[in-house]
Write a protein that holds these residues in place. Structure first.
Motif, PDB file in Angstrom:
ATOM      1  N   VAL A 186      17.840   1.775  -7.679  1.00  0.00           N
ATOM      2  CA  VAL A 186      16.985   0.802  -8.346  1.00  0.00           C
ATOM      3  C   VAL A 186      17.656  -0.561  -8.346  1.00  0.00           C
ATOM      4  CG1 VAL A 186      17.918   1.311 -10.644  1.00  0.00           C
ATOM      5  CG2 VAL A 186      15.628   0.329 -10.435  1.00  0.00           C
ATOM      6  N   PRO A 189      16.990  -5.210 -13.111  1.00  0.00           N
ATOM      7  CA  PRO A 189      16.347  -6.483 -13.452  1.00  0.00           C
ATOM      8  C   PRO A 189      17.344  -7.501 -13.966  1.00  0.00           C
ATOM      9  CG  PRO A 189      15.937  -4.846 -15.162  1.00  0.00           C
ATOM     10  CD  PRO A 189      16.610  -4.122 -14.032  1.00  0.00           C
ATOM     11  N   GLY A 268       9.257  -9.198  -9.381  1.00  0.00           N
ATOM     12  CA  GLY A 268       9.975  -8.755 -10.571  1.00  0.00           C
ATOM     13  C   GLY A 268       9.501  -9.424 -11.847  1.00  0.00           C
ATOM     14  N   TYR A 271       6.709  -7.367 -13.338  1.00  0.00           N
ATOM     15  CA  TYR A 271       7.222  -6.160 -13.999  1.00  0.00           C
ATOM     16  C   TYR A 271       7.850  -6.519 -15.346  1.00  0.00           C
ATOM     17  CZ  TYR A 271       6.750  -3.191  -9.818  1.00  0.00           C
ATOM     18  OH  TYR A 271       6.264  -2.455  -8.763  1.00  0.00           O
ATOM     19  N   ASN A 288       9.035   3.439  -5.964  1.00  0.00           N
ATOM     20  CA  ASN A 288       9.983   2.455  -6.465  1.00  0.00           C
ATOM     21  C   ASN A 288       9.420   1.699  -7.662  1.00  0.00           C
ATOM     22  OD1 ASN A 288      12.398   2.231  -4.468  1.00  0.00           O
ATOM     23  ND2 ASN A 288      10.604   2.415  -3.147  1.00  0.00           N
ATOM     24  N   SER A 289       8.098   1.577  -7.697  1.00  0.00           N
ATOM     25  CA  SER A 289       7.463   0.870  -8.811  1.00  0.00           C
ATOM     26  C   SER A 289       7.738   1.553 -10.146  1.00  0.00           C
ATOM     27  CB  SER A 289       5.953   0.767  -8.576  1.00  0.00           C
ATOM     28  OG  SER A 289       5.386   2.042  -8.365  1.00  0.00           O
ATOM     29  N   GLN A 292      11.253   0.404 -11.109  1.00  0.00           N
ATOM     30  CA  GLN A 292      11.252  -1.004 -11.504  1.00  0.00           C
ATOM     31  C   GLN A 292      10.622  -1.179 -12.883  1.00  0.00           C
ATOM     32  OE1 GLN A 292      10.505  -3.992  -8.285  1.00  0.00           O
ATOM     33  NE2 GLN A 292      10.079  -2.195  -7.041  1.00  0.00           N
TER      34      GLN A 292
END
Length: 376
Positions: A186, A189, A268, A271, A288-289, A292
């Motif tokens: 991952v 963030p 990003g 998200y 992957n979402s 995230q």
């Protein structure tokens, strides 16, 4: 140790200046793994499409070797020239100890042949549940030639990685090959926003493909007139009609913002601000979402639940109908206390399971195994 990732459309993820080109989950996973291996002292390269960049150009410590332009060559003839010849030449220039592919297709067999011919290690990783199922309505490979190459590649890989136990069983049943489960990486963030700054009610992000069922996101907007949905997804080769249809329908829905394609390096922010993330696919690998979203404390509401993870860990809600999805989304958006509980579970799960010190272990073991087996 020299590792080469063979992913023609990886460059838009690796290099921001090329992010207007499309990309998907497999490309993100290859790039994240490549950058992580660089940080751990590996010499890492990639074989990518020719977007006009210089050969052997490097980003984030990853050296890229270009194969051919996406549109290069004449139909039928282009399989041999320039695609096969240019790819083989790029693999030679990379001169790696281990080569790594993802997703289904004839490329898997081509790289396997290269590795057998030159005594290199070969790793393949599945990117979708359908990659383990050869049925015509599942495996998305058009030509018999490429299906046979893919089968050859699976059977001659030194190590196969998969995303969960279901794929592992399917690979053994359908292809007679063993595999190892490796959790996805991952991209952490850059910020963590508190609840009051999550100002987007519902977020949907995916490539616009039939199995993603983007029309259901529009239907959800009709079921939730008091909530606003942001929808992100770009057109895919061969599915421009679907994109036009979804774009047109979305514009008629007042509580839906259709963003079209948003580059990976920019998505990003959406998200970060979402209250809940929804997935409407009928099949996936490990999106992957989801990672995230969870890394930002955003609950996931989905028809697809990889290995029952969402339900087991309490990372959102797994359900079966649009009515249920609307109710679940409304509940999490309206109930701040419940949202904070689920959000905390999401962050705790990501810290526990997807930290680099944990998630990298099967990949490093696969590289070592591939090197060991190539010497036999």
């Amino acid at each position: 140790m020299k590792v080469c990732f063979v992913g023609f459309d990886n460059l838009p993820v690796l290099a921001r200046e090329y992010n207007h080109h499309g990309n998907g989950g497999a490309q993100l996973q290859q790039t994240l793994l490549a950058k992580a291996l660089v940080a751990h002292g590996y010499q890492v390269s990639m074989v990518v499409w020719d977007y006009g960049q210089s050969d052997a150009a490097a980003w984030h410590g990853v050296t890229t070797y270009k194969a051919y332009r996406p549109d290069a060559g004449l139909p039928v003839l282009r399989f041999a020239y320039p695609r096969l010849t240019a790819t083989w030449a790029a693999l030679m220039r990379a001169d790696a100890d281990v080569y790594y592919t993802s997703t289904e297709g004839g490329l898997v067999g081509l790289v396997a042949m290269f590795c057998r011919r030159h005594g290199r290690g070969f790793i393949h990783r599945l990117a979708h549940d359908n990659d383990a199922d050869p049925k015509p309505n599942r495996l998305s490979i058009l030509y018999t030639r490429d299906k046979q190459l893919y089968k050859f590649g699976l059977r001659h890989a030194h190590t196969i990685l998969c995303q969960h136990a279901g794929q592992q069983r399917a690979l053994m049943e359908n292809y007679g090959v063993m595999s190892v489960v490796a959790d996805p990486l991952v991209d952490a963030p850059g910020r963590q926003l508190d609840r009051e700054k999550h100002d987007l009610d519902v977020l949907w992000v995916s490539n616009l493909l039939p199995f993603k069922r983007p029309e259901l996101a529009i239907e959800l907007a009709r079921h939730m007139p008091s909530r606003h949905i942001h929808m992100v997804g770009g057109p895919q080769p061969g599915f421009s009609d679907l994109y036009s249809k979804i774009e047109s329908a979305a514009k008629k829905q007042p509580n839906l913002t259709f963003c079209g394609r948003v580059p990976y390096h920019d998505v990003g922010d959406l998200y970060d601000r979402a209250k809940v993330f929804i997935n409407t696919s009928d099949a996936e690998g490990f999106p992957n979402s989801f990672l995230q979203s969870w890394s930002r404390g955003v609950p996931v509401i989905s028809f697809f639940d990889p290995g029952g993870l969402i339900s087991r860990e309490g990372l959102g809600v797994s359900l079966r109908s649009i009515d249920e999805m609307a109710c679940a989304a409304e509940h999490l958006i309206a109930d701040e206390t419940e949202w904070r509980k689920v959000s905390a579970r999401c962050r705790n799960y990501m810290d526990r399971v997807h930290g680099d010190h944990v998630v990298l272990k099967p990949y490093v073991a696969a590289i070592e195994e591939a090197v060991r087996r190539r010497k036999k």
